[in-house]
Design a protein around this motif. Sequence first.
Motif, mmCIF file in Angstrom:
data_model
loop_
_atom_site.group_PDB
_atom_site.id
_atom_site.type_symbol
_atom_site.label_atom_id
_atom_site.label_comp_id
_atom_site.label_asym_id
_atom_site.label_seq_id
_atom_site.Cartn_x
_atom_site.Cartn_y
_atom_site.Cartn_z
ATOM 1 N N MET A 91 0.828 -1.205 0.000
ATOM 2 C CA MET A 91 0.000 0.000 0.000
ATOM 3 C C MET A 91 0.872 1.268 0.000
ATOM 4 O O MET A 91 0.456 2.303 -0.513
ATOM 5 N N GLU A 92 2.062 1.179 0.598
ATOM 6 C CA GLU A 92 2.941 2.355 0.593
ATOM 7 C C GLU A 92 3.315 2.750 -0.835
ATOM 8 O O GLU A 92 3.320 3.937 -1.190
ATOM 9 N N ARG A 93 3.598 1.764 -1.637
ATOM 10 C CA ARG A 93 3.944 2.061 -3.038
ATOM 11 C C ARG A 93 2.747 2.636 -3.781
ATOM 12 O O ARG A 93 2.883 3.596 -4.557
ATOM 13 N N ILE A 94 1.574 2.065 -3.530
ATOM 14 C CA ILE A 94 0.369 2.575 -4.200
ATOM 15 C C ILE A 94 0.143 4.020 -3.816
ATOM 16 O O ILE A 94 -0.139 4.887 -4.665
ATOM 17 N N HIS A 95 0.305 4.327 -2.524
ATOM 18 C CA HIS A 95 0.109 5.697 -2.077
ATOM 19 C C HIS A 95 1.185 6.625 -2.648
ATOM 20 O O HIS A 95 0.902 7.761 -3.053
ATOM 21 N N TYR A 96 2.405 6.098 -2.715
ATOM 22 C CA TYR A 96 3.507 6.901 -3.271
ATOM 23 C C TYR A 96 3.248 7.232 -4.738
ATOM 24 O O TYR A 96 3.402 8.378 -5.175
ATOM 25 N N GLU A 97 2.799 6.221 -5.505
ATOM 26 C CA GLU A 97 2.542 6.460 -6.923
ATOM 27 C C GLU A 97 1.368 7.415 -7.100
ATOM 28 O O GLU A 97 1.345 8.235 -8.024
ATOM 29 N N PHE A 98 0.381 7.323 -6.173
ATOM 30 C CA PHE A 98 -0.746 8.255 -6.235
ATOM 31 C C PHE A 98 -0.263 9.686 -5.993
ATOM 32 O O PHE A 98 -0.601 10.614 -6.733
ATOM 33 N N GLN A 99 0.573 9.847 -4.979
ATOM 34 C CA GLN A 99 1.093 11.178 -4.689
ATOM 35 C C GLN A 99 2.002 11.682 -5.829
ATOM 36 O O GLN A 99 2.018 12.871 -6.139
ATOM 37 N N GLU A 100 2.713 10.751 -6.427
ATOM 38 C CA GLU A 100 3.582 11.131 -7.543
ATOM 39 C C GLU A 100 2.768 11.616 -8.727
ATOM 40 O O GLU A 100 3.105 12.610 -9.380
ATOM 41 N N THR A 101 1.663 10.929 -8.999
ATOM 42 C CA THR A 101 0.776 11.357 -10.092
ATOM 43 C C THR A 101 0.166 12.711 -9.791
ATOM 44 O O THR A 101 0.108 13.600 -10.660
ATOM 45 N N VAL A 102 -0.290 12.895 -8.542
ATOM 46 C CA VAL A 102 -0.839 14.194 -8.149
ATOM 47 C C VAL A 102 0.250 15.263 -8.254
ATOM 48 O O VAL A 102 0.012 16.396 -8.684
ATOM 49 N N GLY A 103 1.461 14.911 -7.871
ATOM 50 C CA GLY A 103 2.573 15.865 -7.919
ATOM 51 C C GLY A 103 2.875 16.337 -9.326
ATOM 52 O O GLY A 103 3.336 17.471 -9.529
ATOM 53 N N LEU A 104 2.625 15.483 -10.330
ATOM 54 C CA LEU A 104 2.843 15.904 -11.717
ATOM 55 C C LEU A 104 1.949 17.084 -12.059
ATOM 56 O O LEU A 104 2.371 18.038 -12.710
ATOM 57 N N TRP A 105 0.694 17.059 -11.577
ATOM 58 C CA TRP A 105 -0.205 18.174 -11.841
ATOM 59 C C TRP A 105 0.195 19.402 -11.028
ATOM 60 O O TRP A 105 0.131 20.526 -11.502
ATOM 61 N N MET A 106 0.583 19.154 -9.767
ATOM 62 C CA MET A 106 1.018 20.277 -8.941
ATOM 63 C C MET A 106 2.240 20.965 -9.556
ATOM 64 O O MET A 106 2.378 22.188 -9.509
#
Length: 2046
Positions: free
Chosen positions: A920-935
């Motif tokens: 789940m840590e990786r899933i959350h990390y990839e989610f934050q990474e995807t959000v970070g691309l927009w940010m």
Amino acid sequence: MKPSEQKPSSSGPASGTWTLVDEGGEEDEDPETSWLLLNEDDLVILLSQFPFHELFQHLLGFKAKGDYSPETTRPQEMMKIFAFANSLVELLAVGLETFNRARYRQFVKRIGYMIRMTLGYVSDHWAQFVSHSRGLGLAQQPYSVEKLQVEFDELFLRAVLHVLKAKRLGIWLFMSEMPFGTLSVQMLWKLFYLMHQVESGNLEKLCVALPPAECKKQLQDPEHFVNFEKCLSSMNSSEEICLLTTFAQMAQARRTNVDEDFIKIIVLEIYEVSYITLSTRETFSKVGRELLGAITAVHPEIISILLDRVQDTIDQVGMVSLYLFKELPLYLWRPSASEIAVIRDWLLNYNLTVVKNKLACVILEGLNWGFGEQGTLHLDRAVHAEVALMVLEAYQKYLAQKPYAGLLSESMKQVSYLASIVRYGETPETSFNQWAWNLILRLKLHKNDYGIQQNCPTVPFSSTVPDMTESPTFHPLLKAVKAGMPIGCYLALAMTAVGHSIEKFCAEGISLLGILVQSRHLRTVVHVLDKILPLFYPCQYYLLKNEQFLSHLLLFLHLDSGVPQGVTQQVTHKVAQHLTGASHGDNMKLLNSMIQAHISVSTQPNEVGPVAVLEFWVQALISQHLWYREQAILFLMDHLCKTAFELMQEDCVQKLLYQQHKNALGYHCDRSLLSSLVSWIVAGNITPSFVEGLATPTQVWFAWTVLNVESIFEEDSQLRRVVEGELVINSAFTPDQALKKAQAQLKLPIVPSLQRLLIYRWAHQALVTPSDHPLLPLIWQKFFLLYLHRPGPQYGLPIDGCIGRRFFQSPAHINLLKEMKRRLTEVADFHHAASKALRVPAEGSEGPSASQAGTPGYLTSPELHAELVRLFNVYILWLEDENFQKGDTYIPSLPKHYDIHRLAKVMQNQQDLWMEYLNMERIHYEFQETVGLWMQATLESHSPPCSFSVQLDVTDPLLAKERVLSNLRKHEAPQPPLDLHPMRPPVPVISSAALLSQKDATRLVCTDLNLLQQQARTAALRESQQVALDSELLDTMPKQYVNREEQTTLHLECRGSGGKKCQGAAVVTVQFEGMHKNEAINQQLHVLRKEVKQLQAEAAKPPSLHVVEAAVHAENLITALVNAYKLQPTPGAQKVGISLFFTVVDYVCDETQRHPPTRQFFTSCIEILGQVFISGTRSECRKVLETILKNRRLCSLLSPFFTPNAAPTEFIQLYEKVVKFLSEDNSDMIFMLLTKFDLKQWLNATKPPLSDRTRLLESIHLALTAWGLEPDEDILMPFNLFCKHWTYLLLYQFPDQYSDILRLLMQSSAEQLLSPECWKATLRALGCCAPNCQQGAASAESSVLQSSPDVLLSDKQITETIQWLSNFFYKLRLSTLDFKSFGLFSKWSPYMADMKTLLGYLVKRLLDCEMACLAQDPSASSKTVLQSLHSVIIQLFKPWIFVLEDNESSQRHYPWLESDAVVALSVVRLFTDCINSLHESFKDKLLPGDDGALRLHLMHYCEVCTAPRMPEFILYAFHSAYRRLPWRDLHPDQMLMEAFFKVERGSPKSCFLFLGSVLCEVNWVSVLSDAWSPSPRPETRSMIVCLLFMMILLAKEDELVDQPDSPLLNLLGQASSLSWHLVDTVSYQSVLGYFSSHYQPAIILAKESSAELIMKLLRVSAGLSVPTDSQKHLDAVPKCRAFTHQMVQFLSSLEQNGKITLAVLEKEMSKLLDDIIVFNPPEMDSQTRHMALSSLFMEVLMMMNNATIPTAEFLRGSVRTWIGQKVHGLVVLPLLTAACQSLASVRHMAETTEACITAYFKEGSLNQNLGWGPILVSLQVPELTIEEFLQECLSLGSYLTLYVYLLQCLNSEQTLRNEMKVLLILSKWLEQVYPSSAQEEAKLFLWWHQVLQLSLVQTEQCDSVLTESVVRVLLMLQSRLSLLAEERLGSGILGAIGLGRKSPLSNRFRVVARGMAAFLSVQVPSEDQIRLKPGTELHLTPKAQQALTALESLPSSKQYVDYQDQISQAAQFIKHPGHCLQDGKSFLALLVNGLYPEVHYLDNIR
């Protein structure tokens, strides 16, 4: 640190010494003293021994335990610190001055570093002290802070001064690192001023003199900056950079109490130096940019000052300003309204290509459009709006007509504006378009831009969003929207109510969004959706039900996926990719990132929640038809499913998919659709699914959700339960049968295909899911829940085995199980490797990799990998264990590694997921990474460039303390001092007694030399062993591998053909040779390599100590002996030295020479001993030479000490010894020995007698001949020395050896024993140089001549030399058969270049001598001298180039062979040059009749070179050389011309051609000048004839004619100016005879200039040209007749042979006739002239007799035409006579005579009153053919000829009877003739006149018979006249009836005829009547009346109107009764005068 007493490098004013510096300004050290200086490394080590660490700790008051408490420092201690630091700095400054040398650069840098560290420590301590004092606010005693500040400032000032003075040592760098922040503002101004005066040299005085205020004032003076520029130009670039960097550091240093003026002046100065000043801006633009960036990073407000300055200087700065502002930290700057106005002005009022526009773009791009530190906008929202509208206006202005589609603008690489215009070379419009869009998207214009971002507080936004149509500010925006501009559409959605109101967006905004999508601004679309969608998440149906919005969304997905709608039909997919330029899907990733950001925000309090966002996007995406086939939609769905899983909101997604899945399977649809679906599946197609195919390896999250949906469907429909039940109950059923049974039982509308059963779906998905995917353990769990399911209890059956294996019975499914086992093993291996490593390459992870995301990827913990290894190993056991399927397994009894607890849960069908295996840590990390691309795309992040080295605040006490402690830790520990070790003497001391004893010294040296020789032999032995081992290795290596025969069998398959597969592999047996290693050889190589390494190790060892001691001992012994001998030279010491020299020489051998150290040692010893004891010693010369000759390898060692000049008595013997030792392999030795013989010095010093010199000369000659003709290159050096000695002997007491040297030179050369270099050396010595060296004195050959002050050879010696050489070579030529047969060149060719030089020199000297004698003796005969010199030159060259006859055999010997032609030609040219010189010398000294040199030469040529069988190659040489002589000066005579004709008759053709070309060049006008005198000499007449003969002889030779600038053509061109009148007839006829026999007749037709000229020559020489008064061709007539006869003969020949056309023949005959016309025979009476011309015309007309009939007929017409055109008057008479006498054809004669008579009376004749007399004389009617002639005349219309004939008849016999006879003949002719044309008609008037006249004479006789005859004649005439007067001819049938053809006669003739007819009818009314007398009245007969009436009626006809007057006159005359027959002639005259006035032959009847 203190300077030493001696300072050799001092360059101060008082030292008086010079310091040399190199290009870089560094010193060039004096090598004599530089060795005294310490090494820099030693100084560094010495400095490193000082404990600076402890020094600074003590200085700063560190406690014993290392505690540092600066806050306890008191003012007194602070003052002590300043004092100590000052002393330390002063001491270090002394070091800077002492070691001010380039060699100590690194050491000086260490000193500078220590100064900087000292100031740093003091500054940091002072900063802490000040902070603490101000914090306490206590008064300081006894020193205030202000006082201490002054002291610190002074300390700092002194340190800076010391550093400033140390220029060019690289320590100014430390000045830029000094802590300026702790200084006072006044001191900063002062330091700043001093640094501007760094080149003045008196900084200390300036410090005292100037207060800070004055410094500030002067710095602000513009003149000051000019001086600073000059100062900068005197520095090198590194110092300038250091200085500017120091300025920048000073500006950055202070953070508080900032003096803005100080910072401003620094910034402007750096700007001026870097960008304005021409001399410095090239160097400092980059440095200045970085420094200004660093300053503005500390003081951002300075950017405003820079902007203002750039505004003033932008024209000077140009494009560089862009780089400057790109470097500045604009993100820290807040521009004012006025500055925004300036930028606006630049952007809108200047073109895109102008720098101001570009600078505005760069500034706007660099500003911070994001949030500040407190979360508020860095720049006010109004600025954002203003800039947005500003950019829109600019866009409308510059790009309105050039709309850039998003496909192009977004495909460009996202680079800065500056990079796009500079680096990528894009057009200004393209760059501006990209810049505008990038900037617009960065502006915060929408209310959601402020509140939706994470971690950003909501900023109050104006509640009333302006409407676009209402606000006047939005006028440009409204215009852009109406025009459909994408950028306007975006701004309308972002700024106005359209994007803030749900209603307005639905009404107006969606169409604007569509414009953006269609114009392909996809990135912009994502930004618009980000702003708009949060409004619609609570009320989704507005958009989900809007077809327009959904179509725009679908188009967006298509466009970004690389397959745009509409594009696929037009272009291929690859072309579309090429257009976009980027990998498709970039905007898709951005959209996905934006969606994830919305989901993330929705999870926050008071938001809509993630379900709303998920449902909106899922519904929007699956609303498209066949959406599950669109990759873009699947990509987004995969991420949505992943996010739903993470947020545990899968139900909302599954619910929507479940409903659509059921619809897809036929639920909730009409029956027709259902039936079509069933038929589609029955046809063999797989049941539809959202995961098409068996599985998907990429969209795993989507597959997980879909399979779960399908699993729910299986459960809900009870399909799986029933299938399993059928398989349990019916053990024989296959899964397919069970499925069909289930369909029948459940009555489902449609049953999925077998492949769609979930057990297979999960299995296939598990196979393709990447190993590192987080879902993989759960997918396998789902599979095993189905595979290990026990369905028995559900059906009331006992617990039995698992059902899974029943589904895998077919072969395909068994293979699937095997694949699954293999896959499980792979995954286990992967996780095992991952648990051991930091990073493992994933097989196919869909997340962005580290390289893509730009951030380090997430690393799964090794513990989780280990757990997964264990889990997958458990899965392997579960899959492999067959007992599970049988049902006889007791689970608790299984081993632990079966994980029985989970196995039990699986078998119990517990559906809970094993989340512990989910990362789940990786899933959350990839989610934050995807959000970070927009940010990252929406929030700006500004990091300062690396070039901004922004200083930390030096006044911060905490930082200062930390710096102190940190710097102290960096000090290296002090180095201990070096240890000293005493040394013992390595070798024994030499005793002085040994130096005096030859025996002892030799013994000592021999001992040492034995050791050294042994060492050399050992080294040589090792070398030979190494070579032997290498050779053995090379021999053995090829044997290491061998080829052996092998055989193998190959199975070869084909691909098949024609649709058929391969039926079986072909078995092929292949035999080949395979490589095999030979182990024995391999072992042997191993041993050899080992031996080589061992040998190399031994060789690498240092030599033993006793060898070194021996070398040093021997060296000491020799050194001591040499020093003692130099101190006191004694014979004993010299003997010892000589003995040692030869002893050392004896020890030299091959081994000592091969071993470099030994060779060097022996060489040094021999050199020292030889220089001191051998060189110059008389007694040792012979011994040294013998030693060298015995052992050649010693030559290089011993030759320097061989001094033969020291033994002058033995000089010759030593020289002979060297010569006797000559050979080709010892040339180097000979050269070295020869260099020691100083022959010049020996000759001058000893003055040897002639016999000795002769002996030495013989020896040198022996040496020179020993090496032969071509010495090898190796022996050239000794050979040149011998040549030098040879010349020395020649020049010494010249000419003692001259005769000997000349004799030896010639004799040796004759046998080719001597090199040509000997010749060159000899000639140089004699002063004989090549001709090209005679003028210029710069060549090498003339160097000897220049060096000798006078010419060596006297005039007598020159004469004797020539005589001797002539005799020598003549005898030599006849001495042997070879020389007789082959000539001299066969042996002498190598020497010919030098021989030519000698011969040329001798001839020149001889000529100069004779000319000088002639000048001194005027009485001498030049002719005699010339003949004598010519004879001498001939004799000199005779043996070389002329044919010789043997007196005995009378055989001719030719001078050279054809192979020697080149060298022979050069000698012939030399001979020619000599003749030319002879000619030039004498041409002005001879009398006019004397024979010149050229005539002598040409006569000699005719005598010697023109023999009949002379070889052509010899003649070619003579001719090519002789042609260069100035033949124009030749004066030929009769004898020479006779010789020429003799050559023409019997010599080779080339001789004739040569003589001819020579004679053509002669100036014949000058030669024949006597011809113009009144009485030319007979010789002149004969020369004229000879010239004519010569020209005729030569003109037929093409070689002479065709050569360029042919002299023959030139001579022929002068033919008209020569005296041809002297050529007599006989000679001319002889010439014509030759011409006739040797020339082709076609020559007269040839167009070549030569042919034309020769014809002109013959014509002129015949006298046919226009004569002049001075030329009287007395015999011109016979010559002209002969010429004409010849021409006619040629033309006749051409005509008979058919080689000439009639036109050309006519032309040529006309030419001949023209020539005769103009021919004027001189001094002749008219009769003779008439006969002469007649004879010429006869010759021409004879051509018609000889020609063929057609040609003759043609020529007849041509002659007639020519006569009519060219002649008239008396000129015709000769031609008339000639025609009568020459023409054989009476027809031709008749025509020609008629034409002549006509021409005689032609208009324009000179003598109109001559009458018919000359004609009567000239016309001669042929007597033999008179009747035929007369008949031809009648038939041809030659009426004038007949008239002349009648006149001749009347004149021949003047009797009545004869006249009656003539009258009858005439009447007969009148009856016969009828003129054929109007040209002949007037001739009849003469006849009529003659009839009237004769008739009247007869009637006067009163004889009736005669009268009757006359009447008959007149009546006949009257009837004939009436006939002639008729309009039409009366002949023929038509003529009889009056229809005959029109009469050819003219109207006026008919008038005359009618008049005469009427007159005769009146005067002779009948046969018996005639009116002979006038009467008073006239009685007309009817016939007469009729004739008269017809006459009078003529004017009534139009054609007779012109003759009305004449007709009336005629009628009146006829009717006048006073007119009778006697008036007939008058009447005829009346008519003729009126009607034929122009016809002159009628003049006699007028």
